[in-house]
Design a protein around this motif. Structure first.
Motif, PDB file in Angstrom:
ATOM      1  N   GLU A 112      43.549 -19.829  12.719  1.00  0.00           N
ATOM      2  CA  GLU A 112      43.207 -19.059  11.516  1.00  0.00           C
ATOM      3  C   GLU A 112      41.808 -18.454  11.576  1.00  0.00           C
ATOM      4  O   GLU A 112      41.171 -18.217  10.550  1.00  0.00           O
ATOM      5  N   LEU A 159      40.739 -15.341   9.245  1.00  0.00           N
ATOM      6  CA  LEU A 159      41.633 -15.257   8.094  1.00  0.00           C
ATOM      7  C   LEU A 159      40.850 -15.191   6.785  1.00  0.00           C
ATOM      8  O   LEU A 159      41.339 -14.645   5.793  1.00  0.00           O
ATOM      9  N   TRP A 175      44.057 -11.563  12.655  1.00  0.00           N
ATOM     10  CA  TRP A 175      43.590 -12.940  12.599  1.00  0.00           C
ATOM     11  C   TRP A 175      44.386 -13.774  13.585  1.00  0.00           C
ATOM     12  O   TRP A 175      45.376 -13.310  14.151  1.00  0.00           O
ATOM     13  N   ALA A 232      46.898 -16.716  14.193  1.00  0.00           N
ATOM     14  CA  ALA A 232      47.875 -17.512  13.458  1.00  0.00           C
ATOM     15  C   ALA A 232      47.751 -18.999  13.768  1.00  0.00           C
ATOM     16  O   ALA A 232      48.175 -19.833  12.963  1.00  0.00           O
ATOM     17  N   GLN A 269      50.143 -16.762   5.351  1.00  0.00           N
ATOM     18  CA  GLN A 269      48.774 -16.809   5.857  1.00  0.00           C
ATOM     19  C   GLN A 269      47.947 -15.645   5.329  1.00  0.00           C
ATOM     20  O   GLN A 269      46.804 -15.822   4.895  1.00  0.00           O
TER      21      GLN A 269
END
Length: 424
Positions: free
Chosen positions: A32, A35, A27, A29, A362
């Motif tokens: 996102e 995510l 994903w 960071a 996350q």
């Protein structure tokens, strides 16, 4: 291990390199991207069919993000149950009325006609069904070791101080067990408040994270959590119990063609009714847990209010590191060491993971999202606290006071250590 992917692994939204830990699906960071995606290799199956699990995960991700966005910009003060909570209470009252009606109809059939008659059989069956579906109000876990005020005066005093700072009622029962967990609940018809502290977790926490843990759990007594209301219990359990009762049992052997046809029809009716009741149960539970997750955010806010934002966010990082807690407790116990060594080991573990923790938070947003989880993802809970006004602690647990509490729990720590040292 943290890996970064460039080139074909670049984020299609912002162009940054994607990241991955624990071999999870990559994903971005930064923005996102991906995510909220469903990672079939790492996420537990809920329905058993990937195409259903993928769609329910996407729905849960949308609802979870929407709830976070709706709550982050406004005060989290409890104003009673939300729409989901009101719906749960309404359905519970209807179900409870239905159980009372079954019981009343059964009693009426017992006495409505001269004995003996077939109405008695139906009356007994209805009463038995009402008894099976009756609300259960819980009881104190037999594995919980209850601590009286005489046994643990310092711990009781700390709990009372935290409750007073929050405006929360004091628990009737305080106990400890050997789980890496803590919980607050109400049991019995009198709704006695119970606070349970898992000693591996409690012993591994430093002073302010202990206060944060107490603040979160005691906050459940005043945050309007729909799971803890006696009126809402039927909606969370009754349809599931009924689905189990109507699930077809194993068939009989032998018999003629008419018996086989009759049995097949009966099993089809039971199977259909059981599945319909189970679907209703899932819908009600998923609805109620939306309100429960809102209550968790409020409990976190109360945790920060009493322990300070630093203590509350550190507690969430500890909860994301449950394996580390288990490891330091097990290693310490095998070496004959107690809570002080557990705390030092966990502190070193968290310090060593400091660079990785933002990605762990996350990743929890993906892996802890579900229609049927009681808590929002720890990453969003951490983000909620850091997005709000920073709070200083109202209650400070000094090392001396923490040491006196640990001395009160020494015998229980020894038992917990023995259990931990036996674990794999």
């Amino acid at each position: 291990m943290i890996t970064t992917m460039a080139g074909t692994g670049a984020c299609p939204e912002c162009g940054a390199a994607t990241v991955s830990i624990h071999e999870a699906m990559p994903w971005c960071a930064g923005c996102e991207w991906n995510l909220d995606g469903y990672d079939r290799a790492r996420q537990a199956r809920e329905f058993g069919w990937s195409w259903i699990d993928r769609r329910t995960h996407r729905l849960a991700a949308r609802l979870t993000r929407h709830q976070y966005a709706a709550l982050v910009a406004r005060p989290l003060e409890s104003s009673g149950p939300g729409l989901a909570g009101v719906l749960t209470v309404g359905v519970s009252l209807l179900l409870l009325a239905g159980v009372l009606a079954l019981a009343a109809a059964g009693v009426w059939l017992l006495f409505a006609y001269p004995f003996p008659n077939f109405a008695v059989v139906f009356g007994v069956a209805l009463i038995a069904l009402a008894v099976a579906l009756r609300p259960r109000f819980g009881r104190i876990d037999p594995d919980l070791e209850v601590l009286t005020r005489d046994e643990a005066p310092e711990l009781h005093a700390l709990v009372e101080e935290v409750a007073g700072a929050l405006g929360a009622p004091v628990p009737h029962v305080i106990g400890v067990d050997s789980d890496i967990n803590a919980y607050a609940t109400s049991v019995g018809l009198r709704r006695r408040r119970v606070l349970a502290l898992g000693l591996p977790l409690w012993g591994a926490l430093d002073g302010q994270t202990r206060v944060a843990l107490l603040g979160h759990e005691l906050g459940h007594f005043v945050n309007g959590d729909v799971r803890r209301g006696p009126v809402t219990q039927p909606a969370l359990t009754m349809l599931g119990t009924a689905a189990d009762l109507f699930r077809p049992a194993g068939g009989v052997q032998g018999g003629g063609i008419l018996e086989l046809i009759g049995e097949w029809l009966g099993r089809m009716v039971s199977w259909t009714l059981s599945k319909l009741l189970f679907v209703g149960h899932l819908v009600l539970v998923a609805t109620a847990l939306r309100d429960s997750q809102r209550a968790e955010y409020l409990a976190d806010e109360m945790s920060a209010r009493v322990a300070g934002t630093a203590g509350a966010t550190r507690l969430l990082d500890v909860l994301l590191s449950e394996e580390s807690v288990a490891l330091v407790v097990r290693q310490g116990a095998r070496g004959g060491h107690g809570a002080a060594t557990w705390r030092a080991g966990l502190a070193r573990s968290l310090d060593g993971a400091a660079e990785r923790l933002p990605l762990v938070r996350q990743l929890s947003i993906r892996e802890d999202t579900s229609l049927f989880t009681t808590h929002p993802p720890a990453g969003l809970r951490h983000r909620m606290l850091t997005a709000r006004q920073w709070q200083d602690p109202r209650v400070v647990l000094t090392e001396d006071r923490a040491g006196r509490i640990d001395a009160e729990l020494a015998r229980h720590y020894e038992r917990t250590g023995r259990i931990a040292s036996w674990s794999a």
